[in-house]
Design a protein around this motif. Structure first.
Motif, short mmCIF file in Angstrom:
data_model
loop_
_atom_site.label_atom_id
_atom_site.label_comp_id
_atom_site.label_asym_id
_atom_site.label_seq_id
_atom_site.Cartn_x
_atom_site.Cartn_y
_atom_site.Cartn_z
N THR A 111 0.78 -1.21 0.08
CA THR A 111 -0.08 -0.04 -0.11
C THR A 111 0.83 1.17 0.08
N LEU A 112 2.24 1.06 -0.23
CA LEU A 112 2.98 2.51 -0.14
C LEU A 112 2.74 3.25 -1.37
N PRO A 113 2.32 4.63 -1.41
CA PRO A 113 1.79 5.18 -2.44
C PRO A 113 3.05 5.29 -3.56
N ALA A 114 4.36 5.40 -2.99
CA ALA A 114 5.44 5.77 -3.99
C ALA A 114 5.69 4.33 -4.76
N ALA A 115 5.29 3.26 -4.39
CA ALA A 115 5.53 1.99 -5.02
C ALA A 115 4.02 1.85 -5.83
N VAL A 116 2.91 2.00 -5.41
CA VAL A 116 1.70 1.95 -6.15
C VAL A 116 1.85 2.76 -7.50
N MET A 117 2.22 4.09 -7.28
CA MET A 117 2.14 4.92 -8.40
C MET A 117 3.17 4.48 -9.66
N ALA A 118 4.50 3.69 -9.04
CA ALA A 118 5.41 3.60 -9.97
C ALA A 118 4.96 2.07 -10.50
N GLY A 119 4.12 1.34 -9.94
CA GLY A 119 3.87 -0.01 -10.65
C GLY A 119 4.88 -0.84 -10.57
N SER A 120 5.14 -1.77 -11.97
CA SER A 120 6.24 -2.72 -11.96
C SER A 120 7.65 -2.06 -12.10
N VAL A 121 8.31 -2.65 -11.33
CA VAL A 121 9.86 -2.16 -11.48
C VAL A 121 10.92 -3.16 -11.46
N GLY A 122 11.85 -3.01 -12.48
CA GLY A 122 12.97 -3.87 -12.59
C GLY A 122 14.18 -3.73 -11.68
N PHE A 123 14.14 -4.51 -10.72
CA PHE A 123 15.15 -4.43 -9.76
C PHE A 123 16.56 -5.27 -10.21
N GLY A 124 16.46 -6.26 -10.93
CA GLY A 124 17.72 -6.72 -11.31
C GLY A 124 18.19 -7.84 -10.14
N GLU A 125 19.51 -7.87 -9.87
CA GLU A 125 19.78 -8.50 -8.49
C GLU A 125 19.57 -7.72 -7.42
N ALA A 126 18.86 -8.06 -6.27
CA ALA A 126 18.35 -7.25 -5.22
C ALA A 126 18.52 -8.16 -3.96
N GLN A 127 18.50 -7.16 -2.99
CA GLN A 127 18.82 -7.81 -1.68
C GLN A 127 17.38 -8.10 -1.15
N LEU A 128 16.96 -9.10 -0.32
CA LEU A 128 15.67 -9.00 0.25
C LEU A 128 16.01 -9.00 1.87
N TYR A 129 14.89 -8.36 2.27
CA TYR A 129 14.73 -7.85 3.58
C TYR A 129 13.62 -8.16 4.47
N GLU A 130 13.71 -8.66 5.79
CA GLU A 130 12.87 -9.17 6.74
C GLU A 130 12.30 -7.72 7.58
N ALA A 131 11.08 -7.58 7.18
CA ALA A 131 10.46 -6.32 7.72
C ALA A 131 10.08 -6.47 9.07
N PRO A 132 10.13 -5.41 10.14
CA PRO A 132 9.63 -5.41 11.51
C PRO A 132 8.19 -5.31 11.47
N PRO A 133 7.68 -5.58 12.43
CA PRO A 133 5.90 -5.22 12.78
C PRO A 133 5.88 -3.81 12.41
N GLY A 134 4.91 -3.34 11.65
CA GLY A 134 4.47 -1.88 11.48
C GLY A 134 5.09 -1.53 10.14
N ALA A 135 6.02 -2.32 9.66
CA ALA A 135 6.80 -1.71 8.47
C ALA A 135 6.10 -2.05 7.24
N THR A 136 6.32 -1.48 6.40
CA THR A 136 5.83 -1.54 4.85
C THR A 136 6.55 -2.33 3.88
N SER A 137 6.34 -3.59 3.44
CA SER A 137 7.32 -4.20 2.54
C SER A 137 6.68 -4.44 1.22
N CYS A 138 7.45 -4.09 0.22
CA CYS A 138 6.93 -3.87 -1.40
C CYS A 138 7.90 -5.07 -1.95
N TYR A 139 7.42 -5.20 -3.32
CA TYR A 139 8.13 -5.96 -4.28
C TYR A 139 8.70 -7.40 -3.49
N LYS A 140 7.75 -8.02 -3.09
CA LYS A 140 8.15 -9.46 -2.30
C LYS A 140 8.35 -10.48 -3.08
#
Length: 407
Positions: A166-195
């Motif tokens: 639901t992050l507005p910056a990501a929702v408005m951008a839509g599909s994004v090409g990350f290539g090789e990327a690091q994944l992260y574990e998000a703490p409670p209450g954080a917003t996690s995108c492009y999972k």
């Protein structure tokens, strides 16, 4: 008595100078011996070459000006900086943490890049910066200091699709090409995108004091090369341009003597230290286990008399272990000639004299049932092709000695 035993190889030459039958190894035999002698070295060289190629492939391909807002190279971010300025968001570039903290205010977004150039002092200083923060491929120290609760997981090469958040910056951008990327574990209450497997490439949290910290696991969407792809430009502008201005921290390369606030042991991961400790314990236990098998020193009178059969068997095993059929055959032939020459009434020196080869062969042929060509091949022939031929040669030489002795 007529013998049916045949030598391992027969030749048509009448003397030792007649090519292979004269004792000279063939080119194939020489090549085979050289290959057996050098294959270990060649194998080692090939392994070293393979390791070098793997290391070169794994070596980071980054350049000094990657993510630099003033660089127009493919890895730079000048296109993003100019686009932000055209849309009314000024971008100032800081070359060290002190400049970044001085320029950052409550109305800025501090973009932190190239974390490998930051020292622990720099990281501590950035904690005091005002405004929001965008961390691009941050190190663990940066995550612990500026994004508490966000943990590195695993890298991924999967193509990201939709933001799925639901992050507005990501929702408005839509599909994004990350290539090789690091994944992260998000703490409670954080917003996690492009999972991927429940782990996000983009994580945003609210820290104490109302600061918004965004972590992005790949720099590809921000670079000149990839900015125009998919929704990369929209995501980069939405994240970096979330406030009225941008402070872009592009640390200079440390000069000699800088960054020495951590020792080598601080840089070694805990898992490596644990592995080394386990290895030392294993070696110590192995040494104790093997040392229990040692008994008292045994005194033995010298010289030691060794039975001839043991010596012959030991040397034979060495020949077999090294596949030295040529040396074994030479030893058998030399011994046979030494024993045959006295029986033929010839001087002992003729046994190892190539000039006497024809005389020896003729004398043996006159006292046995074998022709000169067969005898010449047995006494002066090439290397046996396999162990069966070597055993056949042994039997044939024994038969020659027996016939000459009985004649």
């Amino acid at each position: 008595m007529t013998s049916t035993i045949t030598p391992p190889a027969s030749g048509t030459s009448s003397g030792p100078s007649g090519g292979a039958s004269g004792g000279e190894p063939t080119a194939r035999q020489v090549a085979g011996r050289r290959w057996r002698a050098s294959r270990g070295v060649i194998g080692t060289i090939l392994v070293l070459i393979l390791v070098t190629i793997v290391i070169a492939a794994l070596k980071p391909s980054g350049k000094p000006d990657d993510l630099d807002p003033t660089s127009a190279s493919q890895g730079g971010t000048r296109a993003l900086a100019e686009t932000l300025r055209q849309h009314g968001t000024p971008v100032s570039v800081a070359r060290n943490s002190e400049q970044a903290v001085q320029q950052a205010t409550s109305t800025t977004v501090l973009v932190v890049t190239r974390p490998e150039r930051l020292t622990r002092t720099d990281v501590d200083r950035l904690k005091r910066a005002g405004g929001d923060v965008l961390l691009v491929e941050p190190s663990r120290d940066l995550l612990d200091a500026l994004a508490p609760g966000v943990q590195e997981a695993v890298p991924t090469f999967e193509a990201a699709d939709q933001p799925d958040c639901t992050l507005p910056a990501a929702v408005m951008a839509g599909s994004v090409g990350f290539g090789e990327a690091q994944l992260y574990e998000a703490p409670p209450g954080a917003t996690s995108c492009y999972k991927s497997d429940g782990l996000g490439r983009l994580v945003q949290i609210q820290t104490v004091g109302g600061r918004t910290v965004t972590v992005i696991g790949s720099a590809d969407p921000l670079t000149n090369k990839n900015l125009a792809d998919d929704g990369n430009a929209a995501l980069a502008m939405n994240l970096a341009g979330a406030r009225s201005s941008v402070v872009w921290l592009m640390p200079d390369l440390p000069t000699a003597g800088e960054g020495g606030d951590r020792s080598f042991m601080d840089l070694v991961p805990f898992g490596v230290k644990l592995f080394v400790l386990q290895s030392l314990v294993a070696v110590a236990l192995l040494a104790l286990w093997r040392s229990r098998r040692l008994g008292p020193v045994v005194a033995e009178a010298l010289p030691v008399v060794v039975r001839s059969s043991e010596t012959v068997e030991g040397r034979s095993r060495l020949y077999r272990a090294h596949r030295a059929r040529d040396r074994a055959a030479d030893a058998l032939r030399a011994g046979a000639r030494e024993r045959l020459v006295p029986l033929l009434g010839l001087p002992r020196s003729a046994a190892q004299d190539p000039a006497s080869a024809q005389e020896i062969v003729t004398a043996i042929a006159a006292r046995t049932t074998h022709d000169e060509a067969t005898i010449n091949a047995a006494l002066y022939g090439p290397e046996p092709g396999d162990d069966v031929q070597l055993v056949g040669l042994t039997d044939f030489l024994d038969d020659l000695e027996r016939q000459v002795h009985d004649s």
